[in-house]
Write a protein that holds these residues in place. Structure first.
Motif, mmCIF file in Angstrom:
data_model
loop_
_atom_site.group_PDB
_atom_site.id
_atom_site.type_symbol
_atom_site.label_atom_id
_atom_site.label_comp_id
_atom_site.label_asym_id
_atom_site.label_seq_id
_atom_site.Cartn_x
_atom_site.Cartn_y
_atom_site.Cartn_z
ATOM 1 N N ASP A 199 -37.111 38.761 -25.236
ATOM 2 C CA ASP A 199 -36.861 37.315 -25.122
ATOM 3 C C ASP A 199 -35.594 36.889 -25.851
ATOM 4 N N LYS A 200 -34.990 37.801 -26.597
ATOM 5 C CA LYS A 200 -33.814 37.428 -27.404
ATOM 6 C C LYS A 200 -32.505 37.909 -26.787
ATOM 7 N N MET A 201 -32.549 38.319 -25.518
ATOM 8 C CA MET A 201 -31.291 38.632 -24.816
ATOM 9 C C MET A 201 -30.591 37.334 -24.458
ATOM 10 N N SER A 202 -29.271 37.332 -24.565
ATOM 11 C CA SER A 202 -28.507 36.134 -24.181
ATOM 12 C C SER A 202 -27.465 36.539 -23.155
ATOM 13 N N ASN A 203 -26.682 35.577 -22.691
ATOM 14 C CA ASN A 203 -25.629 35.922 -21.725
ATOM 15 C C ASN A 203 -24.359 35.160 -22.049
ATOM 16 N N ASP A 204 -23.246 35.717 -21.587
ATOM 17 C CA ASP A 204 -21.949 35.047 -21.747
ATOM 18 C C ASP A 204 -21.054 35.492 -20.602
ATOM 19 N N PHE A 205 -19.725 35.346 -20.790
ATOM 20 C CA PHE A 205 -18.777 35.640 -19.706
ATOM 21 C C PHE A 205 -18.786 37.126 -19.324
ATOM 22 N N ARG A 206 -19.352 37.987 -20.169
ATOM 23 C CA ARG A 206 -19.378 39.425 -19.870
ATOM 24 C C ARG A 206 -20.540 39.813 -18.964
ATOM 25 N N GLY A 207 -21.362 38.884 -18.610
ATOM 26 C CA GLY A 207 -22.471 39.183 -17.699
ATOM 27 C C GLY A 207 -23.806 38.758 -18.277
ATOM 28 N N ASP A 208 -24.818 38.904 -17.454
ATOM 29 C CA ASP A 208 -26.165 38.491 -17.828
ATOM 30 C C ASP A 208 -27.053 39.737 -17.896
ATOM 31 N N PRO A 209 -27.349 40.230 -19.116
ATOM 32 C CA PRO A 209 -28.156 41.459 -19.219
ATOM 33 C C PRO A 209 -29.572 41.306 -18.674
ATOM 34 N N SER A 210 -30.104 40.066 -18.717
ATOM 35 C CA SER A 210 -31.469 39.880 -18.197
ATOM 36 C C SER A 210 -31.504 40.123 -16.686
ATOM 37 N N SER A 211 -30.403 39.825 -15.996
ATOM 38 C CA SER A 211 -30.329 40.117 -14.557
ATOM 39 C C SER A 211 -30.264 41.621 -14.313
ATOM 40 N N ALA A 212 -29.558 42.335 -15.196
ATOM 41 C CA ALA A 212 -29.489 43.796 -15.071
ATOM 42 C C ALA A 212 -30.849 44.424 -15.322
ATOM 43 N N MET A 213 -31.657 43.765 -16.164
ATOM 44 C CA MET A 213 -32.997 44.293 -16.463
ATOM 45 C C MET A 213 -33.937 44.169 -15.260
ATOM 46 N N LEU A 214 -33.588 43.305 -14.297
ATOM 47 C CA LEU A 214 -34.454 43.114 -13.135
ATOM 48 C C LEU A 214 -34.672 44.421 -12.400
#
Length: 774
Positions: A424-439
């Motif tokens: 729940d502590k993943m965040s995102n910025d201009f380098r991409g969204d890690p939560s989307s990669a986790m999908l």
């Protein structure tokens, strides 16, 4: 009626062979009918008709299976061999056309029309014969398949047709092409056809010669390289250079073959190895390729641990290491049971959600132990770059695989228990969204072909048992949350904490501080005192710290005072830990006017909130303090509007808002507070302050309020109930729609708390106010 030319002779079908007129040839005959045909021919005039089969694999040919043109031959000699076959010497006499194919029980016969060919020279044929002989001579010089003596034997042939036949019989051309020559009765056409075939063969030989020369040059170059490499090996061996690249390549080749890679990965690895062999060691690319090959070799592609599918043993392991947490244990045992029945179940993706210190991470380790699998953990707290999950492309300097592939390398097997901590502590910025990669990682339908940017080849994660942990589900994106099976761990009751301390925490801290069991003894009442007066938490992390503090002090006493044993009692706890940090018992010591106890749900579990309302002369100003969020402010406005609308019924002067300022305060102003569930608590505190009717000190409440006074359902009833139990409340008011959540609350809490479901504020006031409302 048959033609006068027709004759009837035995028939012998040939396989892969053709006989021309004037040819003398040895044949080996093995088929029963063919041998019998020879026998029949020997009885009569030694004549037999030879024709070629179209399909060499057929044992019993019919008329359609042989060519219509063949050769009438004479048997010169016949010899039976010991193996049952017959060797026969035949001489071709003349061409013949098959008229009728007769299949007798013992042998084959044929009605044939012998073809008489006028084979005489003229000027044109003479010229064609010279051309043919010239081409044949050139062919013999270029080809090693025909001897020079053959040329000498054909130069004496004077008949043009016979010359064409004999030369054709020596050419390595297709049987069907030879058949065309046999069927050509016109001698001029036959000569032209053979010249054409010779011309083609000559061109083919020239091309073969060129190709051979090219291959020879290539072979010479390859042999030169091989020779130089062997020299290099010998030099390295003499110098004692075992680290040379040649030895390294051999070592890598062996490792790649033994890594158990899938076919597509093995192909890619060998391709990269070939590149590595050719790139100079001093080149920067050499190190990049070597690093990539090392990763491919180190990853587990097929190695797996065998699951320990003993349910009783697994249950015992889980019970020994964790007290309570029945739902999680039940889910793991269900997985094991189904795995035992199917032996092909994909790894489940569980998410253990709950406040800190409730044992989410240690529970994942216990699951790995109970399954007999390797355990690997990665922390996702603060990850905000997609490449942390998927890896960097190899074109970048310092590229490396993502954390998932790194974890699999660390695990060493394809089926570990993989803990994704703090998802729940993943965040995102201009380098991409890690939560989307986790999908992709956490989707059972996709993760069998997980793609890491560094590895490039697909990797199978379907056998991995993923366990994620989270404190706050609200911060996890909905698509990611949808892929996980959420199991909530709300927190522990006082009784559960006592068991955990006795069976786990004390043993662990005693061992870590170098003490023996005989050195220190904790009485049950001392543990209860620590739980009540020195900790206020959903988990047991703070409790463990307090026990560790006592162990340190006990160690000092044992060493400095040379005491053999320290007994921790209720009285000595204060000596070791100082004055109590928290007050245990009623949230309020007596019934108060304008002070209501609310129940809140936070990321660290449930908690109690004191909501205070005071009146002062003024003009109806509403002041809200205590660092409240927007939703909580709106709840206060809603409660205030409801009280104004029902002032007459509640016995409050209708013009109260014109004469008084109202101040609503929630203590601990430094702590942010938000949420709609304080609605009925604020309304109760307002009514109490305006009517002077005290609120019962033992009552805690939670519920959202509407302008009509309805009480709407809330979340986290279990956590809020545990906090009420910890605070020493005896009655909890909760929305009627939340009655279904009561079964999730531990039985010990249900027995000690009175749960009252309410659907309207009127019911709340009756239960909460000392004198109730009419």
């Amino acid at each position: 009626m048959a033609d006068k030319k027709q004759i009837t002779v035995p028939l012998l079908p040939l396989r892969g062979l053709l006989v021309f007129p004037s040819m003398v040839l040895h044949l080996d005959v093995g088929r029963d009918k063919s041998v019998q045909s020879l026998e029949e021919a020997m009885i009569d005039d030694h004549l037999i008709f030879l024709t070629t089969q179209k399909d060499t694999g057929m044992d019993n040919p019919s008329k359609d299976d042989v060519y219509q043109y063949g050769t009438l031959t004479k048997i010169k000699q016949m010899l039976k061999l010991p193996n049952g076959t017959v060797r026969v010497l035949v001489e071709g006499l003349k061409r013949a056309e098959l008229v009728e194919f007769i299949d007798k029980e013992t042998h084959l016969e044929a009605h044939i029309n012998p073809v008489d060919v006028i084979d005489e020279k003229d000027i044109e044929k003479e010229a064609l014969m010279r051309t043919l002989l010239e081409y044949f001579e050139q062919y013999i010089k270029m080809s090693k398949k025909v001897s020079a003596e053959t040329y000498a034997s054909v130069t004496d042939i004077g008949e043009p047709g016979r010359l064409a036949d004999i030369i054709t019989s020596h050419l390595p051309i297709k049987l069907s092409d030879k058949q065309k020559i046999l069927e050509t009765t016109d001698v001029t056409k036959r000569l032209n056809s053979v010249i054409h075939f010779l011309h083609n063969e000559k061109e083919i030989l020239q091309l073969e010669k060129k190709i051979g020369q090219r291959v020879k040059r290539s072979m010479e170059r390859t042999q030169k390289e091989y020779y130089l490499r062997e020299q290099m090996k010998a030099i390295q061996k003499e110098l004692g250079d075992k680290e040379g690249k040649t030895g390294e390549i051999a070592d890598l080749t062996k490792k790649i073959e033994n890594a158990g890679m899938p076919e597509h990965v093995l192909k890619a690895a060998k391709k990269e190895l070939d590149r590595y062999e050719k790139v100079p060691t001093s080149s920067a690319e050499s190190a990049v390729i070597r690093n990539y090959l090392d990763w491919l070799i180190a990853l587990p592609w097929s190695k797996a641990t065998e699951d320990d599918l003993n349910l009783k043993k697994a249950e015992k392991v889980l019970d020994e290491e964790h007290y309570g947490l029945e739902k999680v244990k039940e889910r793991v045992l269900e997985y094991l049971a189904v795995q035992k029945l199917t032996n092909s179940l994909k790894g489940p993706i569980l998410c253990l959600a709950g406040p800190p210190g409730v044992g989410k991470t240690s529970l994942a380790k216990s699951i790995a132990t109970s399954l007999g699998r390797h355990f690997v953990r990665i922390s996702l707290g603060g990850v905000r770059d997609e490449s942390e999950i998927r890896g960097h492309r190899r074109t970048y300097v310092g590229a490396m695989p993502g954390r998932i592939i790194q974890g699999m390398k660390k695990a060493g097997t394809v089926n570990p228990v993989f803990l994704l901590d703090e998802i729940d502590k993943m965040s995102n910025d201009f380098r991409g969204d890690p939560s989307s990669a986790m999908l992709e990682v956490l989707d059972p339908e996709q993760n069998h072909t997980f793609s890491d940017h560094y590895i490039e080849e697909t990797y199978d994660l379907s056998n991995v048992m993923f366990i994620a942990t989270a404190n706050n589900l609200a911060t996890i994106p909905e698509p990611l949350r949808d892929r996980m099976e959420i199991i909530t761990i709300a927190g522990y009751t006082e009784l559960e904490k006592l068991h955990i301390a006795k069976n786990h925490l004390i043993q662990k801290q005693v061992k870590e501080h170098g003490l023996q069991k005989s050195h220190i003894q904790f009485r049950d009442e001392s543990i209860v005192k620590i739980i009540r007066y020195y900790t206020r938490e959903a988990g047991v992390r703070g409790l463990e710290r307090q026990i560790a503090s006592i162990c340190r002090k006990a160690a000092r006493v044992i060493v400095s005072e040379e005491r053999k044993k320290v007994v921790v009692t209720e009285k000595t706890v204060e000596e070791y830990l100082g004055k109590p940090k928290f007050r245990y018992g009623q949230a309020e010591l007596e019934d108060q006017v304008g002070v209501a106890t609310g129940l809140a749900y936070t990321t660290v579990g449930g908690d109690t909130l004191q909501i205070e309302v005071s009146l002062s002369p003024g003009k109806g100003k509403l002041v809200l303090t205590g660092k409240l969020g927007d939703v909580m402010k709106e709840s206060a406005q809603t409660a205030f509007s409801y009280v104004r609308s029902k002032a007459n019924e509640l016995g409050i002067p209708e013009d109260f808002h014109e004469k008084h300022d109202i101040h609503i305060h929630v203590p601990e102003g430094a702590v942010p507070k938000d949420g709609p569930s304080a609605g009925i608590t604020i309304a109760t505190a307002l009514v109490s302050a305006l009517t002077g009717n005290p609120i019962r000190k033992e009552v805690g409440m939670t519920g959202e309020i509407t302008l009509r006074g309805r009480v709407l359902p809330i979340g986290g009833l279990k956590e809020k109930s545990l906090s009420a139990h910890r605070a020493g409340l005896t009655k909890v008011l909760f929305p009627k729609d939340n009655e279904k959540d009561l079964e999730d609350i531990p039985e010990v809490v249900r027995n000690e708390l009175e749960f009252v479901s309410v659907s309207h504020v009127d019911e709340v006031l009756k239960q909460a106010l000392v004198e109730g409302t009419s």
